[in-house]
Design an enzyme around this catalytic site. Structure first.
Site, PDB file in Angstrom:
ATOM      1  CG  LEU A 158      -1.999  -1.069   1.296  1.00 31.80           C
ATOM      2  CD1 LEU A 158      -2.729  -0.987   2.633  1.00 31.80           C
ATOM      3  CD2 LEU A 158      -2.981  -0.924   0.144  1.00 31.80           C
ATOM      4  N   GLY A 159       2.015   1.184   0.590  1.00 29.81           N
ATOM      5  CA  GLY A 159       2.873   2.363   0.668  1.00 29.81           C
ATOM      6  C   GLY A 159       4.036   2.109   1.610  1.00 29.81           C
ATOM      7  N   GLY A 213       6.521   4.345   4.647  1.00 25.72           N
ATOM      8  CA  GLY A 213       6.800   5.557   5.408  1.00 25.72           C
ATOM      9  C   GLY A 213       8.056   5.403   6.234  1.00 25.72           C
ATOM     10  N   GLY A 214       8.210   6.296   7.238  1.00 26.61           N
ATOM     11  CA  GLY A 214       9.397   6.257   8.077  1.00 26.61           C
ATOM     12  C   GLY A 214       9.484   4.995   8.905  1.00 26.61           C
ATOM     13  CG  PHE A 215       6.809   1.858  11.629  1.00 28.83           C
ATOM     14  CD1 PHE A 215       7.027   2.062  12.980  1.00 28.83           C
ATOM     15  CD2 PHE A 215       6.477   0.582  11.195  1.00 28.83           C
ATOM     16  CE1 PHE A 215       6.921   1.009  13.883  1.00 28.83           C
ATOM     17  CE2 PHE A 215       6.372  -0.468  12.086  1.00 28.83           C
ATOM     18  CZ  PHE A 215       6.601  -0.255  13.424  1.00 28.83           C
ATOM     19  N   GLY A 216       8.159   1.915   8.010  1.00 28.58           N
ATOM     20  CA  GLY A 216       8.411   0.776   7.132  1.00 28.58           C
ATOM     21  C   GLY A 216       7.310   0.632   6.106  1.00 28.58           C
ATOM     22  CB  VAL A 250       1.626   0.046   4.917  1.00 22.31           C
ATOM     23  CG1 VAL A 250       0.247  -0.336   5.452  1.00 22.31           C
ATOM     24  CG2 VAL A 250       2.313   1.010   5.874  1.00 22.31           C
ATOM     25  CE  LYS A 261       2.826   1.877  11.182  1.00 25.28           C
ATOM     26  NZ  LYS A 261       2.600   3.322  11.429  1.00 25.28           N
ATOM     27  CG  ASP A 305       4.962  12.898  12.328  1.00 27.60           C
ATOM     28  OD1 ASP A 305       5.382  13.916  11.727  1.00 27.60           O
ATOM     29  OD2 ASP A 305       5.200  11.750  11.935  1.00 27.60           O
TER      30      ASP A 305
END
Length: 469
Positions: free
Chosen positions: A82-83, A85-88, A90, A111, A206
């Site tokens: 799906l995408g 981000g900074g976490f990892g 998804v 995630k 954030d």
């Protein structure tokens, strides 16, 4: 007794064991007063979070195994991505009661923590602690998690519309309408107001477009609580932390001093509101130098109505309430104040934005003309009426007004007689247009009258030859 058992016993008893004394309340009036905070956990006790099934807030969370999450995401297939981000990354998945008893059949977003990324166990832990306990219609719902060896995963409800950043800046097929933008802003504001008004306040830290998720009805929900932290309590005015967040959204006093308050979230929300108004990103190096930082460029223009019209998102094409835009811009101006005390609370923001949804002074959109299909009797009659220049009501034609129909036929016969002896000196290319045309395109091509493409060619040819005669 091991330290792990002692720690768990302390957490449970400290929250649920009522202390009967004159100095302390006998029961918790609010669940937030019993909420476990990040500050309640020391680094040495973080290992207990690998088994939350018996914790004070874990009863509504499902503890998934890594094998189960691989199964529901087809081994984290790229087709389910799906995408990122900074976490990892998804991934999309699907769960039901066959996977785990009590699970509602639904799509989920899984995630996966990037072990080499900037975020780690602390951010994963923050999401579990906050979203495991805080439930609100404008906070994304955490369904469960996985903590297996070094792997850290989170399972959320699936949000059909993705995030605001993609819808506002990367969706080229259609732009977000004015009222939808207001609805999204109000939803995000309600989520922040809920966090700030908890007995143990939470500072989100954030707020940005990519962290605002949208469901199928464009209801906004805050996600990604990795940077969230407990707010000041008692006589404390702020929390001092290392500066974290996203450039372009962080409040100036927080960047300069590291002092974090709820007003820091208000500033960040003001940036998102400004993005919704202008359709521009908070920071964009591709814009001219003075426009690269959206707040610095746009804020001075928010209180001038004429300047505001120039910076409003041109994709809205004027289809918004002028009064609503002015009030929303004034609110954004206050949220973006360099002085935290001059900013409104998020509850005030909600109360200011909600009435704007009821303003009905939005201009009517452009007229769209649909080219009639050939062979349609009603459309052909309408076209004949326009071609010969006779004005009459549609009802009269439908009711079979013979006298007026005869007039139309006589004029048509006159045109046909003239047409027989004429030679076309110049061929005009037929109009090439899709089935649906905007009024602007048709007016440029056809003038103020609307015709079907085929018959317009014949009419123009007649006019040209009549001029030559």
């Amino acid at each position: 007794m091991s330290f792990k058992k002692l720690a768990m016993k302390y957490f449970i008893l400290s929250c649920f064991k009522a202390k009967c004394s004159d100095l302390q309340p006998k029961v918790c009036e609010k669940t937030s007063s019993c909420r476990l905070s990040l500050s309640d956990l020391s680094n040495s006790s973080l290992s207990i979070m690998s088994d939350l099934s018996n914790s004070l807030f874990g009863s509504n969370l499902h503890i998934f195994t890594l094998k189960e999450l691989k199964l529901i995401t087809q081994n984290f297939s790229k087709s389910n991505l799906l995408g990122e981000g900074g976490f990892g990354q998804v991934f999309k998945g699907f769960v039901d009661d066959k996977l785990r008893p009590g699970l509602e059949a639904q799509c989920v977003a899984v995630k996966v923590l990037d072990l080499e990324g900037k975020q780690g166990h602390r951010e994963w832990l923050a999401e579990v602690i906050f979203l495991g306990q805080l439930k609100h219609s404008h906070l994304v719902n955490l369904i469960g998690y996985c903590c297996e060896d070094e792997h850290r995963l989170l399972v959320y409800e699936y949000m059909e519309r993705g995030n605001l950043e993609n819808k506002l800046f990367k969706c080229y097929s259609a732009t977000l309408p004015w009222l939808t933008r207001l609805k999204i802003a109000i939803g995000a504001a309600k989520g922040l107001a809920f966090l700030h008004e908890e007995q143990k306040p939470v500072i989100y830290r954030d707020v940005k477009a990519s962290n605002i998720l949208l469901d199928s009805d464009y209801n906004a929900k805050l996600s990604d609580f990795g940077l969230a932290t407990d707010g000041p309590e008692g006589d404390k005015t702020h929390v001092t932390t290392s500066v974290m967040g996203t450039h372009g959204y962080a409040a100036p006093e927080y960047v300069m001093t590291g002092h974090l308050t709820a007003m820091s979230d208000v500033f960040s929300f003001g940036v998102v509101l400004l993005e919704l108004l202008t359709g521009k990103r908070s920071v964009d190096k591709n814009r001219p130098n003075r426009e690269q930082n959206l707040v610095e460029w746009a804020r001075p223009q928010l209180k001038d109505l004429h300047k505001l019209e120039r910076i409003m998102d041109p994709r809205l094409d004027g289809q918004y309430s002028t009064e609503g835009a002015r009030k929303a811009a004034s609110l954004a101006y206050q949220c973006l104040s360099n002085h935290p005390r001059s900013r409104p609370t998020m509850r005030t923001v909600v109360k200011t934005l909600e009435p704007l949804l009821d303003l009905n002074n939005i201009p009517i959109g452009h007229f769209v003309y649909v080219v009639p299909n050939e062979g349609s009797s009603e459309n052909s009659m309408q076209t004949r009426r326009q071609e010969v220049g006779y004005e009459c009501d549609d009802d009269e034609l439908r009711n079979g007004n013979k006298s007026e129909a005869e007039k139309i036929e006589k004029k048509e016969k006159g045109h046909n007689r003239r047409r027989k002896g004429l030679r076309h000196k110049r061929q005009i290319k037929p109009l090439r247009s899709p089935t649906v045309n905007s009024d602007t395109a048709l007016y440029k091509t056809l003038g103020t009258s609307l015709y079907s493409p085929k018959e317009v060619v014949e009419t123009k040819c007649i006019d040209q030859n009549m001029t030559d005669i």
